[in-house]
Design an enzyme around this catalytic site. Structure first.
Site, short mmCIF file in Angstrom:
data_model
loop_
_atom_site.label_atom_id
_atom_site.label_comp_id
_atom_site.label_asym_id
_atom_site.label_seq_id
_atom_site.Cartn_x
_atom_site.Cartn_y
_atom_site.Cartn_z
CB THR A 137 -0.91 0.03 1.25
OG1 THR A 137 -0.10 -0.26 2.39
CG2 THR A 137 -2.02 -1.00 1.15
CE1 TYR A 170 7.85 -3.78 -2.89
CE2 TYR A 170 8.73 -2.22 -4.49
CZ TYR A 170 8.14 -2.48 -3.27
OH TYR A 170 7.84 -1.43 -2.43
CG ASP A 208 10.47 -1.55 4.41
OD1 ASP A 208 9.32 -1.72 4.84
OD2 ASP A 208 10.96 -2.19 3.47
C1 GLA Z 1 9.05 -3.86 0.77
C2 GLA Z 1 9.23 -2.38 0.47
C3 GLA Z 1 8.18 -1.53 1.19
C4 GLA Z 1 6.77 -2.07 0.93
C5 GLA Z 1 6.73 -3.57 1.18
C6 GLA Z 1 5.39 -4.17 0.80
O1 GLA Z 1 9.31 -4.10 2.13
O2 GLA Z 1 10.51 -1.97 0.88
O3 GLA Z 1 8.30 -0.19 0.77
O4 GLA Z 1 6.35 -1.74 -0.36
O5 GLA Z 1 7.72 -4.27 0.45
O6 GLA Z 1 4.41 -3.72 1.64
#
Ligand code: GLA
Length: 378
Positions: free
Chosen positions: A38, A224, A175
């Site tokens: 998200t 991703y 993160d």
């Molecule tokens: C990774 C990315 C985050 C986020 C998650 C999925 O951890 O670093 O920014 O997009 O995936 O929620």
């Protein structure tokens, strides 16, 4: 996993650079309770720090020469060097340090040379954000060493910029915000569009179990990127800047998109609502409802967003079969990595061991229990 602590990183610094460090800091890995994929859609997330941390010891160096040595990130005892202001990507862990110095300079912070040692017990490739822990720890170290004017939110943003622009991973801001602002007792409810946040404690009696599956797919970063692009295409097709701008009233329009954009967008729209409902459940002390939301989030990641894998589904199913588990889900970017389960706090250690053992027997992979941490510092 090796022991990481203030003492361990001081020792590593002294061994590598033959003097005592000036500054010692650390930053944690994170587990996301709910709100997956998200953040790059401008939506809501609910991460929490884990006890495992990345430690950094740093001192002034010569001119603009940066030297860095890591005990855990590969390359053994080799010291890596680069010139602050002359960063060049190398496709190794030093790029996280170089990305940080480049981002700081571009943000008009005056840097000079430094010597830096790193010791971490945040497992790599586990979906628990070892890269953000490293970026935030290095940023904290340089902030203290050079007296930089940088608040914790800006610091997190610079970590994301380092990862986006230098390392080349198109991640969202969750993160780095978690590594910079979260602790391991309260969750950080974050609006990734405004960066407004609120700390929300786990309800009394609630605990977490976090288990690394030991499975990490090397196609994860490509997938991703694909998911992120699909979300952007879905938003464009629906005429909104980001999927965050949609709500449940828009789900019929979402369903009319071509496959897989319909399912990708449905995951994001429903996941944002699950975060809001989770925060309400936490404030109401409703562990049962929170667990249902974890389980629904996992199903959505598995079926609609397609970021789970067989081993993670097995871990989630095994957790759901245990008494004392309210709900479990894949946490982090996916394609392997870790699960988080919401459990009765008093039973968390027993649940973690039972699920990990059953998983090992059934899958042949070696899991690691990160939370609850049974051997602090290990
Ligand atoms: C990774 C990315 C985050 C986020 C998650 C999925 O951890 O670093 O920014 O997009 O995936 O929620």
């Amino acid at each position: 996993m090796s022991n990481a602590s203030d003492a361990a990183v001081r020792e590593h610094f002294t061994r590598m650079f033959h003097r005592d460090p000036g500054v010692v800091v650390s930053a944690p890995g994170r587990v996301n309770l709910i709100g997956e994929h998200t953040d790059y859609n401008g939506g809501y997330v609910l991460p929490m720090a884990i006890p495992q941390r990345t430690w950094v010891a740093v001192s002034h160096g010569r001119d603009h020469q940066a030297r860095a040595a890591s005990r855990n990130l590969g390359g053994g005892d080799r010291i890596r060097e680069f010139t602050v202001g002359g960063e060049v990507p190398t496709k190794s862990w030093i790029d996280y340090v170089q990305g940080v110095t480049q981002a700081l300079r571009r943000d008009h912070h005056a840097l000079r040379g430094f010597d830096l040692a790193i010791v971490s017990d945040v497992p790599l490739g586990s979906g628990l954000s070892s890269s953000a822990a490293l970026e935030v720890a290095v940023l904290r170290g340089l902030r203290d060493l050079f007296g930089l004017e940088l608040d914790d939110v800006r610091l997190a943003q610079l970590g994301q910029i380092a990862e986006n622009d230098f390392v080349g991973a198109p991640v969202g801001v969750m993160d780095q915000m978690a590594a910079s602002l979260a602790d391991d007792r309260t969750a950080l409810f974050l609006d990734t569009r405004t960066l407004r946040y609120e700390q929300v404690p786990l309800p009394p009696g609630g605990g977490l179990v976090v288990i690394n599956s030991g499975v990490a797919h090397n196609h994860a970063s490509g997938d991703y990127r694909t998911r992120r692009a699909e979300c952007e295409r879905a938003a464009a097709a629906l005429g909104v800047p980001q999927l965050r701008d949609l709500g449940s009233a828009d789900l019929p329009r979402v369903a009319a998109l071509p496959d897989p954009l319909d399912r990708r967008a449905r995951h994001v729209v429903t996941e944002d609502e699950r975060v809001l409902e989770s925060v309400a459940a936490m404030k109401a002390g409703d562990l049962r409802r929170l667990g249902e939301l974890f389980a629904a989030s996992h199903a959505s990641q598995r079926d609609d967003f397609e970021v789970s894998v067989r081993e993670i589904d097995l871990l989630v199913d095994l957790a759901h079969a245990e008494p004392g588990v309210f709900g479990a889900r894949l946490t982090g970017g996916g394609f392997g990595g870790s699960i988080v389960a919401l459990v009765e706090a008093a039973a968390s250690a027993v649940i973690g061991e039972r699920v990990a053992r059953a998983y090992q027997e059934r899958s042949g992979h070696t899991p690691t229990i990160l939370v609850p941490q049974t051997h602090p510092g290990m």
